[in-house]
Design a protein around this motif. Structure first.
Motif, PDB file in Angstrom:
ATOM      1  N   GLU A   1       0.805  -1.226   0.000  1.00  0.00           N
ATOM      2  CA  GLU A   1       0.000   0.000   0.000  1.00  0.00           C
ATOM      3  C   GLU A   1       0.837   1.275   0.000  1.00  0.00           C
ATOM      4  N   TYR A   2       2.078   1.182   0.467  1.00  0.00           N
ATOM      5  CA  TYR A   2       2.914   2.380   0.569  1.00  0.00           C
ATOM      6  C   TYR A   2       3.724   2.647  -0.702  1.00  0.00           C
ATOM      7  N   TYR A   3       3.631   1.716  -1.673  1.00  0.00           N
ATOM      8  CA  TYR A   3       4.467   1.841  -2.871  1.00  0.00           C
ATOM      9  C   TYR A   3       3.668   1.607  -4.154  1.00  0.00           C
ATOM     10  N   ASP A   4       2.385   1.976  -4.138  1.00  0.00           N
ATOM     11  CA  ASP A   4       1.537   1.947  -5.344  1.00  0.00           C
ATOM     12  C   ASP A   4       1.368   0.541  -5.912  1.00  0.00           C
ATOM     13  N   GLN A   5       1.234  -0.469  -5.063  1.00  0.00           N
ATOM     14  CA  GLN A   5       1.138  -1.837  -5.561  1.00  0.00           C
ATOM     15  C   GLN A   5      -0.168  -2.519  -5.156  1.00  0.00           C
ATOM     16  N   SER A   6      -1.140  -1.771  -4.688  1.00  0.00           N
ATOM     17  CA  SER A   6      -2.385  -2.354  -4.201  1.00  0.00           C
ATOM     18  C   SER A   6      -3.558  -1.932  -5.084  1.00  0.00           C
ATOM     19  N   ILE A   7      -4.334  -2.901  -5.556  1.00  0.00           N
ATOM     20  CA  ILE A   7      -5.597  -2.573  -6.243  1.00  0.00           C
ATOM     21  C   ILE A   7      -6.611  -2.261  -5.149  1.00  0.00           C
ATOM     22  N   GLY A   8      -6.892  -1.002  -4.971  1.00  0.00           N
ATOM     23  CA  GLY A   8      -7.697  -0.525  -3.854  1.00  0.00           C
ATOM     24  C   GLY A   8      -6.969   0.645  -3.220  1.00  0.00           C
ATOM     25  N   ARG A   9      -6.847   0.641  -1.907  1.00  0.00           N
ATOM     26  CA  ARG A   9      -6.224   1.762  -1.204  1.00  0.00           C
ATOM     27  C   ARG A   9      -4.702   1.728  -1.320  1.00  0.00           C
ATOM     28  N   ASN A  10      -4.133   2.890  -1.622  1.00  0.00           N
ATOM     29  CA  ASN A  10      -2.699   3.112  -1.563  1.00  0.00           C
ATOM     30  C   ASN A  10      -2.460   4.398  -0.777  1.00  0.00           C
ATOM     31  N   PHE A  11      -1.298   4.512  -0.164  1.00  0.00           N
ATOM     32  CA  PHE A  11      -1.028   5.678   0.662  1.00  0.00           C
ATOM     33  C   PHE A  11      -0.239   6.739  -0.103  1.00  0.00           C
ATOM     34  N   LYS A  12      -0.750   7.966  -0.073  1.00  0.00           N
ATOM     35  CA  LYS A  12      -0.044   9.138  -0.613  1.00  0.00           C
ATOM     36  C   LYS A  12       0.918   9.594   0.472  1.00  0.00           C
ATOM     37  N   ASP A  13       2.178   9.214   0.313  1.00  0.00           N
ATOM     38  CA  ASP A  13       3.140   9.407   1.393  1.00  0.00           C
ATOM     39  C   ASP A  13       4.317  10.237   0.933  1.00  0.00           C
ATOM     40  N   ARG A  14       5.216  10.507   1.859  1.00  0.00           N
ATOM     41  CA  ARG A  14       6.401  11.297   1.524  1.00  0.00           C
ATOM     42  C   ARG A  14       7.577  10.843   2.384  1.00  0.00           C
ATOM     43  N   ASP A  15       8.732  10.700   1.725  1.00  0.00           N
ATOM     44  CA  ASP A  15      10.005  10.484   2.408  1.00  0.00           C
ATOM     45  C   ASP A  15      10.960  11.594   2.012  1.00  0.00           C
ATOM     46  N   VAL A  16      12.078  11.656   2.709  1.00  0.00           N
ATOM     47  CA  VAL A  16      13.191  12.489   2.279  1.00  0.00           C
ATOM     48  C   VAL A  16      14.448  11.628   2.279  1.00  0.00           C
ATOM     49  N   LEU A  17      15.181  11.699   1.172  1.00  0.00           N
ATOM     50  CA  LEU A  17      16.493  11.069   1.065  1.00  0.00           C
ATOM     51  C   LEU A  17      17.530  12.104   1.468  1.00  0.00           C
ATOM     52  N   VAL A  18      18.471  11.710   2.329  1.00  0.00           N
ATOM     53  CA  VAL A  18      19.499  12.648   2.754  1.00  0.00           C
ATOM     54  C   VAL A  18      20.853  11.946   2.750  1.00  0.00           C
ATOM     55  N   LEU A  19      21.850  12.620   2.173  1.00  0.00           N
ATOM     56  CA  LEU A  19      23.234  12.171   2.192  1.00  0.00           C
ATOM     57  C   LEU A  19      23.978  13.042   3.195  1.00  0.00           C
ATOM     58  N   LEU A  20      24.636  12.418   4.164  1.00  0.00           N
ATOM     59  CA  LEU A  20      25.114  13.119   5.345  1.00  0.00           C
ATOM     60  C   LEU A  20      26.634  13.224   5.397  1.00  0.00           C
ATOM     61  N   PRO A  21      27.159  14.417   5.690  1.00  0.00           N
ATOM     62  CA  PRO A  21      28.601  14.534   5.930  1.00  0.00           C
ATOM     63  C   PRO A  21      28.993  14.049   7.320  1.00  0.00           C
ATOM     64  N   GLU A  22      28.058  14.145   8.272  1.00  0.00           N
ATOM     65  CA  GLU A  22      28.290  13.687   9.643  1.00  0.00           C
ATOM     66  C   GLU A  22      27.189  12.685  10.019  1.00  0.00           C
TER      67      GLU A  22
ATOM     68  N   ARG B   1     -11.952  -8.662  -3.092  1.00  0.00           N
ATOM     69  CA  ARG B   1     -12.354  -7.259  -3.184  1.00  0.00           C
ATOM     70  C   ARG B   1     -13.257  -6.982  -4.381  1.00  0.00           C
ATOM     71  N   HIS B   2     -13.562  -7.978  -5.184  1.00  0.00           N
ATOM     72  CA  HIS B   2     -14.297  -7.750  -6.433  1.00  0.00           C
ATOM     73  C   HIS B   2     -15.557  -6.910  -6.183  1.00  0.00           C
ATOM     74  N   GLY B   3     -15.649  -5.789  -6.891  1.00  0.00           N
ATOM     75  CA  GLY B   3     -16.817  -4.912  -6.784  1.00  0.00           C
ATOM     76  C   GLY B   3     -16.864  -4.073  -5.527  1.00  0.00           C
ATOM     77  N   GLU B   4     -15.821  -4.095  -4.715  1.00  0.00           N
ATOM     78  CA  GLU B   4     -15.812  -3.352  -3.450  1.00  0.00           C
ATOM     79  C   GLU B   4     -15.742  -1.846  -3.721  1.00  0.00           C
ATOM     80  N   MET B   5     -16.691  -1.109  -3.162  1.00  0.00           N
ATOM     81  CA  MET B   5     -16.732   0.350  -3.335  1.00  0.00           C
ATOM     82  C   MET B   5     -16.866   1.006  -1.963  1.00  0.00           C
TER      83      MET B   5
END
Length: 537
Positions: free
Chosen positions: A203-224, A430-434
């Motif tokens: 559900e968190y990576y657009d792989q579900s027929i039905g509900r998926n989560f509109k989410d957000r991450d941040v990638l960070v490359l760190l010097p420390e 889930r067939h026909g689930e609304m």
């Protein structure tokens, strides 16, 4: 006479129920993969050169680099790429890790990284939703000290405790049982990190027929890396973190067999759901164009995280993360922008926003959250609904509630693929689930053409053609922007659980360009095309 009539009606009803069951449409499903011949060690090669160059730039400048990850499938491709590109270690903290297609594929990528290149793997999973197969966990536990899984705050030291065991655990210490590790951290070689709202499941990576989560991450490359390593070590060594080998089902499984089975890719990747994405995850040109080239130098970042001791002390009055976010909001002079799937303000939070409004009457306070149709948590939405007048009238918030099928859904997720994809066998129920009415004003996608003989359903081309179910989005991102200069992306929801019970983690970013990008992303969600503007009357 009355008894006979009732019996006739009962028999008739049962007949029609059985008839409906027999007439239920047989839905075609994805076939299982049988040929694994092409998955050699070279298949998992990754793009280490891309990240070596990026990290060298970070080292020379002494400044971190960041990138927002708003698209679920791309966020998964990046994780797979980073596992394949790892040189020393992968360390993960997560609230939930479901053993579905995404969950098992990611586990298999980690297994290959460990077995092929000796990468050290540490996975810490909160126990609340961990219904894991003892055979798989026994296999993973047998890989040696370089591959370890721990469960945080387990009930009865079982992978899948019974309801009675859960109730007994809650009766002994309700607050501790109810307090969870809600952290989301994905760290490669100590210096490349992803944090945000995403757990590990389809559900968190657009792989579900039905509900998926509109989410957000941040990638960070760190010097420390000191603060990040301290957070990872603190939780890994905590008494609440229990090794998978100590879970009773795992020890019972091992005791009942002379040897642990040697599992292979067929046990983890039975269906070709992620085949195209897996191929892109080692495509150097695509990885560079999609991620590395879009990294931007950032002025400064700081990690904020709760101590694992919060679980023992819950409920707490104010946790480390909630204080950090309170302090950030208190500096606002012109605009506060908040995005949270759940929005239930404590009395202290209400007072803070009211005081800011009094001191700075012209300040804008914009909130992006879920609508009733999009939410995955109705009780929390009910609590939010009950206080909506306070938020709108007393606090003067501008509130936007996210639509389950926003107009921009095709850019927000891998939408058309889900309209076409054959369902997995376990998705056919889930067939026909609304779960909501599809907006009749939505423009047709052109994905499924109507014929004169086909049923005239509103927005029929918004349904998966096999399951007749709409793929849709539920807001799950947790972000904050203050005055276009200070930002937060992490795991913290604006609700009582995150404040008082759950441990949380996230990244505070002080940088105008980063804040501008995050602000634009939230405003795209909080726009008339994608959300409902809420009024008090």
């Amino acid at each position: 006479m009355s008894f006979s009539r009732n019996r006739w009606w009962t028999c008739s009803a049962l007949f029609f129920v059985l008839l409906a069951g027999c007439a239920r449409k047989q839905v075609p499903t994805l076939p299982q993969v049988n040929d694994f011949s092409r998955y050699s060690a070279n298949y998992y090669s990754g793009t280490p050169r891309v990240w070596k160059i990026a990290m060298e730039e970070v080292r020379l400048s002494g400044k971190p680099k960041t990138l927002l990850l708003d698209h679920g499938e791309e966020a998964l491709a990046l994780r797979i790429n980073l596992i394949r590109s790892a040189q020393e270690s992968v360390r993960i903290q997560t609230f939930a890790w479901v053993f579905d297609e995404v969950g098992k594929a990611m586990i298999w990528e980690l297994v290959r990284a460990h077995l092929d290149r000796g990468i050290k793997v540490e996975i810490l999973i909160d126990h609340m939703f961990s219904d894991h197969d003892p055979e798989v966990i026994a296999y993973l536990s047998s890989l040696g000290p370089g591959f370890q899984i721990k469960y945080f705050n387990p009930s009865a030291n079982r992978l899948a405790p019974s309801l009675l065991e859960k109730l007994a655990d809650a009766a002994i210490d309700f607050h501790r049982h109810n307090a969870r590790m809600h952290n989301k951290l994905f760290v490669v070689d100590e210096r490349v990190a992803i944090t945000g709202g995403r757990n590990v499941s389809n559900e968190y990576y657009d792989q579900s027929i039905g509900r998926n989560f509109k989410d957000r991450d941040v990638l960070v490359l760190l010097p420390e890396v000191e603060d990040l390593t301290e957070c990872l070590d603190l939780y890994w060594k905590d008494d609440h973190a229990v090794s998978s080998s100590e879970m009773l089902e795992v020890s019972e499984y091992a005791a009942g067999r002379s040897s642990v089975p040697d599992l292979n890719r067929s046990h983890f990747c039975s269906f070709a759901v992620l085949e195209h994405l897996e191929a892109k995850a080692s495509d150097e040109k695509w990885i560079r164009r999609k991620f590395a080239d879009n990294l931007m130098r950032t002025e400064s970042v700081s990690w904020v995280y709760d101590s694992p001791e919060k679980v023992s002390r819950a409920p707490v009055l104010a946790s480390t993360v909630s204080r950090a976010l309170t302090d950030a909001i208190a500096t606002a002079r012109s605009e506060v922008m908040i995005q949270s799937p759940y929005f239930v303000l404590s009395e202290d939070a209400q007072k803070l926003l009211k005081d800011i409004k009094v001191s700075h009457p012209a300040i804008k306070m914009i909130v992006s959250t879920n609508s009733l149709a999009a939410t995955d948590n109705w009780p929390t939405y009910a609590a939010h609904y009950g206080e909506k007048r306070i938020y709108l009238e007393d606090l003067g918030l501008e509130m936007w509630e996210f639509k389950p099928i926003p107009e921009a859904i095709e850019t927000m997720m891998s939408y058309r693929k889900l309209l076409r994809r054959l369902p997995l066998p376990r998705e056919t129920f889930r067939h026909g689930e609304m779960k909501f009415k599809i907006d009749r004003t939505l423009a047709p996608t052109g994905e499924i053409g109507q014929t004169p003989d086909s049923p005239q359903k509103p927005s029929a081309d918004r349904l998966n053609r096999h399951l007749e179910v709409p793929p849709y989005l539920s807001m799950h991102a947790k972000s904050l922007v203050v005055d276009g200069r200070l930002s937060y992306v992490g795991s913290y929801n604006l609700d009582p659980r995150s404040d008082s019970y759950n441990t949380e983690v996230g990244l505070l970013v002080s940088d105008h360009d980063f804040a501008s990008r995050l602000r634009d992303s939230i405003l795209t969600d909080a726009s008339p095309a994608n959300s409902y503007l809420i009024g008090s009357k």
